[in-house]
Design an enzyme around this catalytic site. Sequence first.
Site, mmCIF file in Angstrom:
data_model
loop_
_atom_site.group_PDB
_atom_site.id
_atom_site.type_symbol
_atom_site.label_atom_id
_atom_site.label_comp_id
_atom_site.label_asym_id
_atom_site.label_seq_id
_atom_site.Cartn_x
_atom_site.Cartn_y
_atom_site.Cartn_z
ATOM 1 N N SER A 295 0.727 -1.513 -0.566
ATOM 2 C CA SER A 295 0.192 -0.167 0.357
ATOM 3 C C SER A 295 0.892 0.940 -0.086
ATOM 4 C CB SER A 295 -0.876 -0.113 1.409
ATOM 5 O OG SER A 295 -1.834 1.232 1.387
ATOM 6 N N ASP A 306 9.513 6.156 -10.136
ATOM 7 C CA ASP A 306 9.477 6.668 -11.378
ATOM 8 C C ASP A 306 10.385 7.496 -11.859
ATOM 9 O OD1 ASP A 306 7.635 4.078 -12.298
ATOM 10 O OD2 ASP A 306 6.144 5.278 -12.072
ATOM 11 N N LYS A 320 -0.710 -4.341 -2.810
ATOM 12 C CA LYS A 320 -1.823 -3.951 -2.846
ATOM 13 C C LYS A 320 -2.306 -2.032 -2.720
ATOM 14 C CE LYS A 320 -4.617 -3.113 1.099
ATOM 15 N NZ LYS A 320 -4.868 -1.680 0.693
#
Length: 436
Positions: A295, A306, A320
């Site tokens: 999460s 990224d 998740k």
Amino acid sequence: MHTLFNSLAKLRFLVLPLALLGFPSGAQAAEEEGRLPLEDLRIFADIYNQIRIGYVEEIDDSTLLEYAIQGMLANLDPHSAYLNKDAFEDLQTSTTGEFSGLGLEVGMEDGFVKVIAPIDGSPAAEAGLMAGDVILKLNDKTVKDMTLNEAIEIMRGPKGSSIELQIGRPGESQPFDVTLVRDTIKVASVRERFLEPGYGYIRIAQFQSGTGGDISAALARLMEEEVKGLVLDLRNNPGGVLGASIDVAGLFLDGGLVVYTEGRLANSDARYAARPGDASNGVPLVVLINGGSASASEIVAGALQDHSRAVIMGTESFGKGSVQTVMPISESRAVKLTTALYFTPNGRSIQAAGIEPDIIVERARVTAYDTSRELSEADLSRRLDNANGDRKPEKRVSSDLLATDNQLYEALTLLKGVNILGGRKGPMQGTNKSGS
């Protein structure tokens, strides 16, 4: 028929709170999705009435309707749930960092309770429970087909009381039993230290409401000295508060998108960006993750990956990538409903895929060869001294780290390599206020 109409009337009152929370009302649903399936509702009301009047034990209407709500949510994804008074209180207190229990973040998988991650310093962590373990029995009661709330209810109990868990572990041929003593779980969200001079370490055990501020303070303390590299440890971090993950990622980014969400409700589509200003001053950064990183941990790791701000190291994360919205339906009860999915800045869905490390390092037990008895020129009698008067350098603490935590050892080694290469420019290269 009178009972049928009464039951349908009760269903109307169940729908009202959802409308107030932004879900379509009956009229809106008719326009947007078509009319409610009246025949199916009649079947439900008839079954409800048969249980109400014919079940061997009398069950009051309130309890029966609560069972119906639990059943609806239990058949959705593993993270949607009906929160009774105790579960709602646990959810509220867990975000502040102190609650009672075993110290396990759990979810449902194939009808069993699966460990997402043990919490640092908890009875579960001390007993050696690991991410991926499956709870098969609780005090000789099989967990199969229990709801998650029912299993959590059994695991809850007064401080000092014990409970026996039967655990199935991937790679083990037979399940094993472990007895845990319940305790007050005090989650130290953030810890920091220097692994070696110049190389800082920050551990986040769980994302709580104040974690962003705690990380900011930890960074400030570390940056008072020369910092050549940082390790951010998110292993076995089950996640927590979304806002905290955005704050933490933002401390290592100079602005830019952190995460965005997409769902069916209009307010489910949202974008969350970091504020300008990298509090870490761009120092080389390694983020450690594993199968217990879930999460909010995956949001931070995915954003830093990224943006090419960090090297992600370890093993694949939990996966998740869904958003749970807690919707209070009374002062003591709530519905936790999955309403959207998380996406990294580059559009990767975390759900059921996780974050893939840039460098895979499995957790292993490593034993270094004993080289203390090996001779070198410095050990020989009548040897010549060093021409510049230099002495043999002392061993660094990282040699001990290899035996205790090989993943952290590899992260430290990578940071050293980046600094040895010096002026090479790249995603991990940066300077801090100390000029390193």
